[in-house]
Enzyme design. Structure first.
Site, mmCIF file in Angstrom:
data_model
loop_
_atom_site.group_PDB
_atom_site.id
_atom_site.type_symbol
_atom_site.label_atom_id
_atom_site.label_comp_id
_atom_site.label_asym_id
_atom_site.label_seq_id
_atom_site.Cartn_x
_atom_site.Cartn_y
_atom_site.Cartn_z
ATOM 1 N N GLU A 1 -11.440 2.356 69.021
ATOM 2 C CA GLU A 1 -11.559 1.282 68.040
ATOM 3 C C GLU A 1 -12.047 0.042 68.780
ATOM 4 O O GLU A 1 -11.416 -0.416 69.738
ATOM 5 C CB GLU A 1 -10.216 0.983 67.368
ATOM 6 C CG GLU A 1 -10.349 -0.052 66.267
ATOM 7 C CD GLU A 1 -9.058 -0.801 65.968
ATOM 8 O OE1 GLU A 1 -8.888 -1.212 64.807
ATOM 9 O OE2 GLU A 1 -8.233 -0.997 66.878
ATOM 10 N N ASP B 1 -6.523 2.014 70.087
ATOM 11 C CA ASP B 1 -6.478 0.741 69.374
ATOM 12 C C ASP B 1 -7.118 -0.366 70.199
ATOM 13 O O ASP B 1 -6.808 -0.533 71.385
ATOM 14 C CB ASP B 1 -5.011 0.403 69.085
ATOM 15 C CG ASP B 1 -4.842 -0.791 68.183
ATOM 16 O OD1 ASP B 1 -5.215 -0.693 67.009
ATOM 17 O OD2 ASP B 1 -4.325 -1.820 68.669
ATOM 18 N N ASP C 1 -2.160 7.736 68.096
ATOM 19 C CA ASP C 1 -2.670 6.372 68.221
ATOM 20 C C ASP C 1 -2.253 5.842 69.589
ATOM 21 O O ASP C 1 -1.071 5.878 69.943
ATOM 22 C CB ASP C 1 -2.098 5.483 67.121
ATOM 23 C CG ASP C 1 -3.117 4.506 66.576
ATOM 24 O OD1 ASP C 1 -3.815 3.888 67.391
ATOM 25 O OD2 ASP C 1 -3.213 4.371 65.351
ATOM 26 N N HIS D 1 -5.716 1.651 57.813
ATOM 27 C CA HIS D 1 -4.478 0.899 57.646
ATOM 28 C C HIS D 1 -4.680 -0.613 57.751
ATOM 29 O O HIS D 1 -3.772 -1.381 57.399
ATOM 30 C CB HIS D 1 -3.456 1.360 58.691
ATOM 31 C CG HIS D 1 -3.875 1.039 60.100
ATOM 32 N ND1 HIS D 1 -4.894 1.720 60.734
ATOM 33 C CD2 HIS D 1 -3.432 0.121 60.981
ATOM 34 C CE1 HIS D 1 -5.057 1.227 61.952
ATOM 35 N NE2 HIS D 1 -4.181 0.256 62.134
ATOM 36 N N ASP D 2 -5.846 -1.049 58.231
ATOM 37 C CA ASP D 2 -6.124 -2.474 58.382
ATOM 38 C C ASP D 2 -7.099 -3.007 57.338
ATOM 39 O O ASP D 2 -7.440 -4.192 57.364
ATOM 40 C CB ASP D 2 -6.721 -2.749 59.772
ATOM 41 C CG ASP D 2 -5.683 -2.702 60.880
ATOM 42 O OD1 ASP D 2 -4.498 -2.948 60.588
ATOM 43 O OD2 ASP D 2 -6.054 -2.416 62.028
#
Length: 580
Positions: free
Chosen positions: A282, A225, A117, A354-355
């Site tokens: 993302e 991210d 990430d 995860h979000d």
């Protein structure tokens, strides 16, 4: 009896050759691990690298090709690791660099690539770069972040004195006053996550050097991210007023003025000549048209994007304004992205991460039809054009967790929202009801490995409560049951690896106005696949041309035993993948 192929062996699966060749990632299935919640090897209640190493065979048995590892860098953990204080080490809570190297080698031994990430829109306020930047206004790293004086005519540090009216994604203003220097710094997320100034070439060069360091160490790429937020309008204009004294500044930093320049530069400086890597951007707020540009191979920016359109369809004015599932809207959204990236570019396919809340609770039926709806969600998603992502526990049909009250929530976004909403007069029970449905905490409860205390996640006290339904929903039970969600997901991976039309076939949406049935075809040369799914708790008939012929077609994968005399009438939450 299941109509799925025979389950994979439950013995260790090692030595599988990784996918290779140009565009190898189109044939891949990616699995996301949230390290804090995956598996704890040392009993401190927090998942770690040792736990991941011990569970790699679970991933190999599932048939995945890429492991995406959420942040494991040193961090104060204000945002559970997305606030990084050192990009080139491992957070001691999770292990050591030596353990990371062991994990990387063990994954590669199983034919699994590992993607890190990458969080470079912002750092932690405890990163040495920011420590230097805030030390004094003349420090060489002052310009590595967005520092601005108070708004003209306002006393610094007073309400309304912020340089502009932008709001933070985590509630409140996006500017934090620094008393020592008398200026404000920008933070689109937590105040402990100051935004990097990508206009500064030294910032970009430092980021690229760090990325090359990880690639040279052996990692296979990056999930980036909120990467489309790194370019800001340098004028920092006020955003559209939102009625709370703040403004929506997204027009000034979502896919900002230099974003394509920055990503192409990153590709040239970091990825050029490294054909085996995977780059995933993302991108909140990205449009289909922008995504086609970002992922056009000739532009050399990123391989695929994460977009958020479909996970915003059940939200009103904010994510906490929860709306019912609308299958027609979902089909329109997915169909638009399939069409928009049909000729160039590539998409990421996901239900949850995860979000996001748990898929089976949000889009399926986590009660009577939990298993069937989890399977159908998987089948429909994985048969679209794009690379599918499985979030830890999705392959078990894990559900949202019960939360007793506001004190049960741990995620900074949820905690801040409850405090801000109730301070403005919102009813606490209403706020809590929305949190139970939409909070990121739903995705972060520990992985459910077995029916032992704490679900086999830890021998200690888990950092977050384990969902009590681990006595029923867990990996051990799923592996032992040939009709489980796990084995259905394994069959989906097998289809992607063995049926070229799944990867390369064109896409045609069927029944766009049917509020219950999701149906589409994938066609490559003389092979056509039909995918049908019933998104309801009642039987449904698939009313398409040639339905009788399709009912007799080869069944590649299904959720229910098929009644040959029933044609294309589906049982509640039944799905089929057919070939002719």
């Amino acid at each position: 009896m299941s109509t799925s192929p025979a389950p994979a062996s439950t013995t260790d699966t090692t030595g599988r050759a990784p996918l290779s060749g140009p565009g190898w990632w189109k044939s891949a299935v990616v699995y996301q691990i949230y390290p804090r919640s995956f598996a704890d090897s040392d009993g401190d209640g927090i998942g770690d690298l040792g736990g991941i190493i011990a569970k790699l065979d679970h991933l190999a048995q599932l048939g995945i090709d890429v492991l995406w590892l959420s942040p494991v860098y040193p961090s104060p953990q204000d945002d559970n690791g997305y606030d990084i204080s050192d990009y080139q080490d491992i957070e001691p809570l999770f292990g050591t660099l030596e353990q990371f190297d062991e994990l990387l080698a063990a994954a590669h031994d199983r034919g699994i690539r590992l993607v890190m990430d990458l969080v470079v829109n912002h750092t932690s306020d405890e990163h040495p770069w920011f420590t230097a930047s805030r030390s004094n206004t003349g420090d060489p790293k002052r310009d590595w972040y967005w520092w601005r004086p108070a708004r003209e005519g306002f006393e610094p540090g007073t309400p309304g004195a912020e340089p502009n009216n932008w709001s933070s994604f985590f509630s409140g203003p996006a500017w934090e006053f620094d008393e020592a220097s008398g200026e404000y710094y920008l933070h689109l997320f937590s105040r402990k996550q100051p935004d990097l100034n990508w206009e500064n070439l030294q910032v970009r060069e430092a980021v690229y050097a760090m990325m090359r360091w990880w690639l040279d160490r052996g990692v296979d790429g990056f999930r980036m991210d909120v990467i489309n937020l790194i370019s800001k309008d340098t004028a920092l204009p006020d955003g559209r007023p939102t009625g709370d004294g703040l403004g929506d500044g997204t027009a000034s930093y979502t896919c900002g003025p230099r974003i394509h320049e920055f990503l192409h530069e990153m590709h040239e400086q970091v990825f050029a000549g490294r054909d085996a890597v995977l780059t995933v951007g993302e991108m909140p707020g990205v449009t289909v048209e922008e995504a086609a540009l970002f992922t056009d191979p000739e532009r050399a920016e990123v391989d695929m994007v994460f977009q958020f359109e479909h996970v915003g369809l059940d939200q009103g004015a904010t994510k906490w304004d929860v709306l019912p599932r609308d299958l027609l809207a979902l089909k329109r959204s997915f169909g638009r992205w399939q069409d928009g990236l049909a000729d160039r570019g590539w998409n990421s396919l996901y239900w949850n991460n995860h979000d996001q809340p748990r898929a089976v609770s949000r889009f399926g039926d986590d009660g009577e039809f939990r298993v069937a709806s989890a399977k159908t969600l998987g089948a429909v998603l994985h048969l679209h054009r794009g690379t599918p992502y499985v979030y830890q526990g999705e392959e078990l049909g894990m559900t949202n967790a019960p939360f007793d009250g506001p004190g049960a929530f741990l995620d900074i976004e949820s905690v801040n929202h409850y405090a801000a909403a109730t301070a403005l007069g919102a009813n606490g029970d209403d706020v809590l009801a929305a949190l139970r449905v939409m909070s990121r905490d739903n995705a972060r409860t520990p992985m459910q490995w077995d029916d032992s205390p704490h679900g086999g996640f830890t021998t200690g006290t888990p950092w977050a409560p384990v969902n009590p339904n681990t006595t029923e929903i867990n990996a051990a039970a799923a592996l032992a049951d040939p009709d489980s969600v796990f084995h259905h997901y394994r069959a989906l991976a097998d289809l992607r690896h063995s049926v070229p039309a799944v990867v390369h076939g064109d896409f045609t949406m069927l029944l766009p106005d049917d509020p219950t049935v999701y149906a589409f075809t994938r066609r490559l040369d003389d092979v056509t696949l039909l995918v049908v799914g019933n998104f309801s708790g009642s039987p449904a008939t698939v009313d398409i041309p040639d339905a009788a012929d399709w009912a007799r077609a080869e069944l590649l994968l299904g959720t229910h035993p098929v009644d040959a005399g029933a044609g294309l009438t589906l049982q509640p939450w039944e799905s089929r993948v057919l070939r002719r």
